[in-house]
Design a protein around this motif. Sequence first.
Motif, PDB file in Angstrom:
ATOM      1  N   UNK A   1       0.847  -1.182   0.000  1.00 23.89           N
ATOM      2  CA  UNK A   1       0.000   0.000   0.000  1.00 23.89           C
ATOM      3  C   UNK A   1       0.882   1.232   0.000  1.00 23.89           C
ATOM      4  N   UNK A   2       0.620   2.138  -0.925  1.00 23.58           N
ATOM      5  CA  UNK A   2       1.332   3.413  -0.998  1.00 23.58           C
ATOM      6  C   UNK A   2       0.339   4.522  -0.677  1.00 23.58           C
ATOM      7  N   UNK A   3       0.556   5.193   0.472  1.00 23.33           N
ATOM      8  CA  UNK A   3      -0.288   6.324   0.848  1.00 23.33           C
ATOM      9  C   UNK A   3       0.196   7.560   0.094  1.00 23.33           C
ATOM     10  N   UNK A   4      -0.717   8.478  -0.167  1.00 21.52           N
ATOM     11  CA  UNK A   4      -0.369   9.705  -0.876  1.00 21.52           C
ATOM     12  C   UNK A   4      -0.874  10.894  -0.066  1.00 21.52           C
ATOM     13  N   UNK A   5       0.023  11.843   0.151  1.00 22.70           N
ATOM     14  CA  UNK A   5      -0.326  13.039   0.902  1.00 22.70           C
ATOM     15  C   UNK A   5      -0.239  14.284   0.050  1.00 22.70           C
TER      16      UNK A   5
ATOM     17  N   UNK B   1      -3.083  13.174   4.351  1.00 19.19           N
ATOM     18  CA  UNK B   1      -3.301  12.070   3.411  1.00 19.19           C
ATOM     19  C   UNK B   1      -4.539  12.356   2.581  1.00 19.19           C
ATOM     20  N   UNK B   2      -4.457  12.110   1.279  1.00 17.53           N
ATOM     21  CA  UNK B   2      -5.603  12.286   0.382  1.00 17.53           C
ATOM     22  C   UNK B   2      -6.053  10.971  -0.224  1.00 17.53           C
ATOM     23  N   UNK B   3      -5.274   9.910  -0.063  1.00 16.88           N
ATOM     24  CA  UNK B   3      -5.658   8.623  -0.617  1.00 16.88           C
ATOM     25  C   UNK B   3      -4.540   7.611  -0.528  1.00 16.88           C
ATOM     26  N   UNK B   4      -4.792   6.442  -1.091  1.00 15.33           N
ATOM     27  CA  UNK B   4      -3.802   5.365  -1.100  1.00 15.33           C
ATOM     28  C   UNK B   4      -4.155   4.397  -2.222  1.00 15.33           C
ATOM     29  N   UNK B   5      -3.145   3.728  -2.709  1.00 15.38           N
ATOM     30  CA  UNK B   5      -3.315   2.690  -3.723  1.00 15.38           C
ATOM     31  C   UNK B   5      -2.704   1.394  -3.226  1.00 15.38           C
ATOM     32  N   UNK B   6      -3.233   0.309  -3.749  1.00 13.52           N
ATOM     33  CA  UNK B   6      -2.687  -1.004  -3.445  1.00 13.52           C
ATOM     34  C   UNK B   6      -2.687  -1.793  -4.740  1.00 13.52           C
ATOM     35  N   UNK B   7      -1.498  -2.148  -5.192  1.00 15.75           N
ATOM     36  CA  UNK B   7      -1.399  -2.848  -6.460  1.00 15.75           C
ATOM     37  C   UNK B   7      -1.660  -1.895  -7.611  1.00 15.75           C
TER      38      UNK B   7
ATOM     39  N   UNK C   1      -7.182   3.262  11.902  1.00 20.37           N
ATOM     40  CA  UNK C   1      -7.140   3.684  13.293  1.00 20.37           C
ATOM     41  C   UNK C   1      -7.570   5.137  13.489  1.00 20.37           C
ATOM     42  N   UNK C   2      -8.246   5.716  12.530  1.00 17.16           N
ATOM     43  CA  UNK C   2      -8.724   7.091  12.606  1.00 17.16           C
ATOM     44  C   UNK C   2      -9.999   7.190  11.785  1.00 17.16           C
ATOM     45  N   UNK C   3     -10.777   8.242  11.990  1.00 15.12           N
ATOM     46  CA  UNK C   3     -11.899   8.460  11.071  1.00 15.12           C
ATOM     47  C   UNK C   3     -11.346   8.688   9.668  1.00 15.12           C
ATOM     48  N   UNK C   4     -12.095   8.380   8.628  1.00 13.61           N
ATOM     49  CA  UNK C   4     -11.582   8.562   7.267  1.00 13.61           C
ATOM     50  C   UNK C   4     -11.100   9.979   7.029  1.00 13.61           C
ATOM     51  N   UNK C   5      -9.912  10.094   6.425  1.00 16.25           N
ATOM     52  CA  UNK C   5      -9.320  11.392   6.123  1.00 16.25           C
ATOM     53  C   UNK C   5      -9.847  11.892   4.798  1.00 16.25           C
ATOM     54  N   UNK C   6     -10.040  10.997   3.864  1.00 18.36           N
ATOM     55  CA  UNK C   6     -10.448  11.369   2.511  1.00 18.36           C
ATOM     56  C   UNK C   6     -11.368  10.307   1.952  1.00 18.36           C
TER      57      UNK C   6
END
Length: 189
Positions: free
Chosen positions: A82-86, A91-97, A178-183
Amino acid sequence: MLRTMFRTMLAVIFCTSLVFAKDQAQDTTGATFAAAGCGPSKIQFDVKADKNQHPLPQPEPGKAMVYVYEDDSGACGGGGCTARVGLDGAWVGANKGRSYFFFSVTPGDHRVCSAWQSSIKELSQTGAALPLTVEAGKVYYIRTTLTDKPSLKLKLIGGLNGPMQILPLAYSTLEAKNQPPVYQPANPE
């Protein structure tokens, strides 16, 4: 007795210094990633890639649209990373694969950061950053590449190549562990 007490004190001092050094290293890593545009390192995401959805929205009036896609070159054994993107420290999102997501952004200068999400220390300290200047009404494409070195690279893709690159990819949705959704991306309908 005195010798035992001295050894105990040395052990306590040694252990305390290790804990302090670890905390300081984490603070340094977190500060470096935040300066690059990443969000807080403690936030982790569950990412789901949906091959049945393929939203491609255009920018809202007065804003730009940014697509971020992951080019998993086999470093994660077929999409396990998983690559998170800020953006500008959040953080604004993340991709996996092999997947993509998008977000809307105001015109101007921004800092984009990507960080490998992992419980393995070496991997969790792997990231990349990219300055991004956007104009209202335009669409931008950023490719995240994970390699097995480990390394992570960000590249702005121009021209007509960006849309062509995301066509075969799955759409990423995420939920913070572990947090409310950021995006949460806009509803693709």
